[in-house]
Enzyme design. Structure first.
Site, short mmCIF file in Angstrom:
data_model
loop_
_atom_site.label_atom_id
_atom_site.label_comp_id
_atom_site.label_asym_id
_atom_site.label_seq_id
_atom_site.Cartn_x
_atom_site.Cartn_y
_atom_site.Cartn_z
N ASP A 387 83.42 46.94 29.98
CA ASP A 387 84.62 47.14 30.39
C ASP A 387 84.89 47.29 31.67
O ASP A 387 85.91 46.49 32.20
CB ASP A 387 85.10 48.44 29.79
CG ASP A 387 85.30 48.43 28.32
OD1 ASP A 387 85.13 47.51 27.65
OD2 ASP A 387 85.37 49.66 27.60
P1 NAP Z 1 81.28 49.93 28.13
O1 NAP Z 1 82.49 49.08 28.34
O2 NAP Z 1 81.22 51.05 26.91
O3 NAP Z 1 80.02 48.88 27.53
C1 NAP Z 1 78.76 49.18 27.22
C2 NAP Z 1 77.94 47.98 26.94
O4 NAP Z 1 76.50 48.44 26.82
C3 NAP Z 1 78.29 47.61 25.41
O5 NAP Z 1 78.93 46.54 25.56
C4 NAP Z 1 76.96 47.35 24.83
O6 NAP Z 1 77.00 46.11 24.05
C5 NAP Z 1 75.94 47.68 25.85
N1 NAP Z 1 74.74 48.21 25.42
C6 NAP Z 1 74.82 49.55 24.66
N2 NAP Z 1 73.50 50.01 24.16
C7 NAP Z 1 72.77 48.98 25.14
C8 NAP Z 1 71.23 49.14 25.21
N3 NAP Z 1 70.47 49.87 24.45
N4 NAP Z 1 70.80 48.17 26.19
C9 NAP Z 1 71.51 47.13 26.66
N5 NAP Z 1 73.25 47.29 26.59
C10 NAP Z 1 73.61 48.15 25.62
O7 NAP Z 1 80.62 50.75 29.15
P2 NAP Z 1 81.00 50.71 30.78
O8 NAP Z 1 81.15 49.33 31.15
O9 NAP Z 1 80.17 51.63 31.26
O10 NAP Z 1 82.37 51.21 30.67
C11 NAP Z 1 82.83 52.66 30.41
C12 NAP Z 1 84.10 52.58 29.41
O11 NAP Z 1 84.24 54.08 29.01
C13 NAP Z 1 85.22 52.17 30.18
O12 NAP Z 1 86.10 51.77 29.12
C14 NAP Z 1 85.73 53.68 30.48
O13 NAP Z 1 87.25 53.57 30.77
C15 NAP Z 1 85.43 54.35 29.33
N6 NAP Z 1 85.69 55.71 29.44
C16 NAP Z 1 84.67 56.40 30.56
C17 NAP Z 1 84.76 57.74 31.16
C18 NAP Z 1 83.95 58.18 32.07
O14 NAP Z 1 84.16 59.34 32.67
N7 NAP Z 1 82.89 57.60 32.45
C19 NAP Z 1 85.76 58.32 30.45
C20 NAP Z 1 86.46 58.09 29.50
C21 NAP Z 1 86.36 56.65 29.20
P3 NAP Z 1 76.13 45.56 23.17
O15 NAP Z 1 75.93 46.62 21.92
O16 NAP Z 1 76.06 44.25 22.85
O17 NAP Z 1 74.51 45.99 23.49
#
Ligand code: NAP
Length: 464
Positions: A387
């Site tokens: 994301d």
């Molecule tokens: P993300 O959008 O959740 O994407 C994580 C990606 O990691 C997934 O597409 C997944 O694809 C891949 N993945 C999962 N396990 C894996 C593994 N073992 N090896 C390799 N890849 C793996 O993560 P992000 O880009 O870090 O974004 C964070 C999201 O969380 C945002 O939408 C944000 O708004 C939300 N959020 C964050 C917080 C905060 O405080 N950090 C709070 C609230 C919401 P595959 O399954 O294809 O592997």
């Protein structure tokens, strides 16, 4: 003798208060964050010791039982994986809020019917915020642990019902301030917020839970500060106010990083988008590459930016990432890290993991610095982030993440993405980045794949 021990208690509390303030100060930079943990822990120990010296304690047996029970719950809670920290934090708020509510209720019945107006006001605030935070935090932990459905549960007029219940409770509280002798009304300001805590959380989607948890953190802090007024404890007032303010600031910052308004988080039922679009991942061709090819590209680059995300955390790939950083740096490649403020599942998630792997802190760039670096970057290596790199946030007005500040990785010359398949990230939406000509997909588990790249670079062989 009694006077002496009172001075000793006050002195202990004073040091504890100073340590809590220092702890927050240290926490504001990852370089000093570990000192912050120590300062917080020593401060809390002093606060407990000071309280145990209190002459009002007539029998230490109950205290001992409570200490043993608390340790039995607290020690395993402290051992959860980093990815489960948001729900663990919610449980901590839940215990804190329950304690505040119970103390508030017992104080009311001890002082009733002659509760002074000021005491009754803060007592009502303590009990309302405490009981609401108790059930709210339980619900939030349940949603994050997936014991409860993550999707928002909504019904017509929900916000109206919730606001009505809150207004009714505040009305009863005001009446109790005027007529504290009407003790039969007290269960209302205890019971309705219990229900309200549940009602407030069910319409909020899993994606917004971390923001909600920091808001609940703020409520728990405010209720503890109110308890400080009831019990006449300066330490509780200060610690509660610090907790309340920091929780609130954190929720505002998180909302900002996701480009969401506070009202939208609380009333918006954002998580609905997740279920609607999760299946909408397009079946378009992507280019994939092996670890060998990825190693060759990285080895030939002069400037590489690594963008970690939730997948790196799940795979616990940070130590392999450190090996990759060392290997590339030894070859003269300039390697930096682009850190998005909400990458992962909690604020600072990536900073903590990279610090754990001893990656030099000055190699971490925040979103603004990273974005100005990408146009001059040869290769961006995305490790389990999705994301936070989605260009739809800039271009697609219909996207649920439209407007969220993202890392402009698509501005680099080559983009490589390590993830296991084409699954979406937390927001449940497809990422157009993967279909660009300049993008190479490196399919595999983050830890294993980064390990394979390192082996290729160091001449050890092996494929991803
Ligand atoms: P993300 O959008 O959740 O994407 C994580 C990606 O990691 C997934 O597409 C997944 O694809 C891949 N993945 C999962 N396990 C894996 C593994 N073992 N090896 C390799 N890849 C793996 O993560 P992000 O880009 O870090 O974004 C964070 C999201 O969380 C945002 O939408 C944000 O708004 C939300 N959020 C964050 C917080 C905060 O405080 N950090 C709070 C609230 C919401 P595959 O399954 O294809 O592997």
């Amino acid at each position: 003798m009694m006077l002496h021990s009172q001075y000793l208690i006050e002195f202990t509390y004073l040091i504890a208060t100073a340590l809590f303030i220092l702890s927050l100060k240290f926490m504001s930079s990852p370089a000093t964050a570990r000192h912050g943990v120590w300062a917080g822990e020593v401060g809390m120990l002093l606060a407990i010791v000071g309280t145990l010296l209190n002459a009002g304690i007539v029998d230490y047996r109950w205290v001992a039982i409570a200490l043993v029970l608390g340790s039995m719950i607290g020690v395993p809670l402290g051992m959860v994986h980093m990815t489960a920290v948001p729900q663990r934090t919610a449980l901590s708020h839940c215990f804190g809020a329950l304690c505040v509510t119970l103390v508030g209720a017992s104080e009311f019945y001890l002082q009733s019917p002659n509760v002074p107006k000021f005491t009754m006001s803060v007592l009502a605030m303590e009990v309302i915020l405490g009981s609401l935070t108790f059930t709210g935090s339980l619900m939030a932990a349940g949603k994050l642990q997936e014991w409860l459905p993550q999707r928002p549960i909504t019904f017509k007029g929900q916000n109206f019902v919730n606001l009505g219940l809150l207004a009714g409770t505040v009305g009863v509280a005001v009446f109790l301030v005027m007529h504290p002798e009407r003790a039969n009304l007290f269960p209302i300001i205890l019971g309705v917020p219990f229900m309200l805590g549940v009602m407030m959380i069910i319409p909020i989607g899993g994606a917004d839970m971390p923001t909600v948890i920091s808001l609940l953190n703020s409520y728990a802090g405010l209720s503890a500060a109110a308890m400080g007024f009831v019990l006449n404890s300066k330490l509780l007032i200060i610690a509660g106010a610090l907790d309340g303010a920091s929780g609130f600031i954190l929720s505002v910052n998180m909302s900002k990083a996701m480009n969401r308004s506070f009202a939208n988080v609380i009333f918006g039922a954002f998580g609905q988008e997740q279920t609607k679009t999760a299946s909408a991942v397009e079946e378009r061709p992507v280019k994939s590459a092996t670890a060998e090819e990825a190693a060759a590209i990285l080895g030939a680059a002069s400037k590489v930016v690594i963008v970690p995300g939730y997948g790196m955390a799940v795979a616990q790939a940070q130590h392999k990432v450190r090996e990759l950083y060392d290997t590339l740096t030894k070859r003269g490649v300039d390697v930096k890290f682009g850190i998005h403020p909400v990458a992962g599942r909690m604020p600072g998630h990536m900073n903590v993991l990279l610090a754990e792997a001893d990656i030099p802190y000055d190699k971490l760039m925040d979103i603004d610095d990273a974005n100005s670096d990408f146009p001059q970057t040869d290769v961006v290596l995305i490790i389990g982030a999705n994301d936070v790199t989605n260009p739809a946030a800039r271009t697609d007005k219909s996207s649920p993440i439209y407007g969220m500040p993202i890392l402009d990785v698509d501005k680099a010359r080559t983009v490589m993405v390590i993830k296991r398949g084409m699954s979406p990230g937390f927001a449940g939406i497809d990422n157009p980045l993967y279909y660009l000509d300049k993008t190479l997909m490196l399919f595999g588990d983050a830890k294993a794949f980064v390990g394979s790249i390192v082996r290729e670079l160091t001449g050890g062989g092996g494929h991803g």
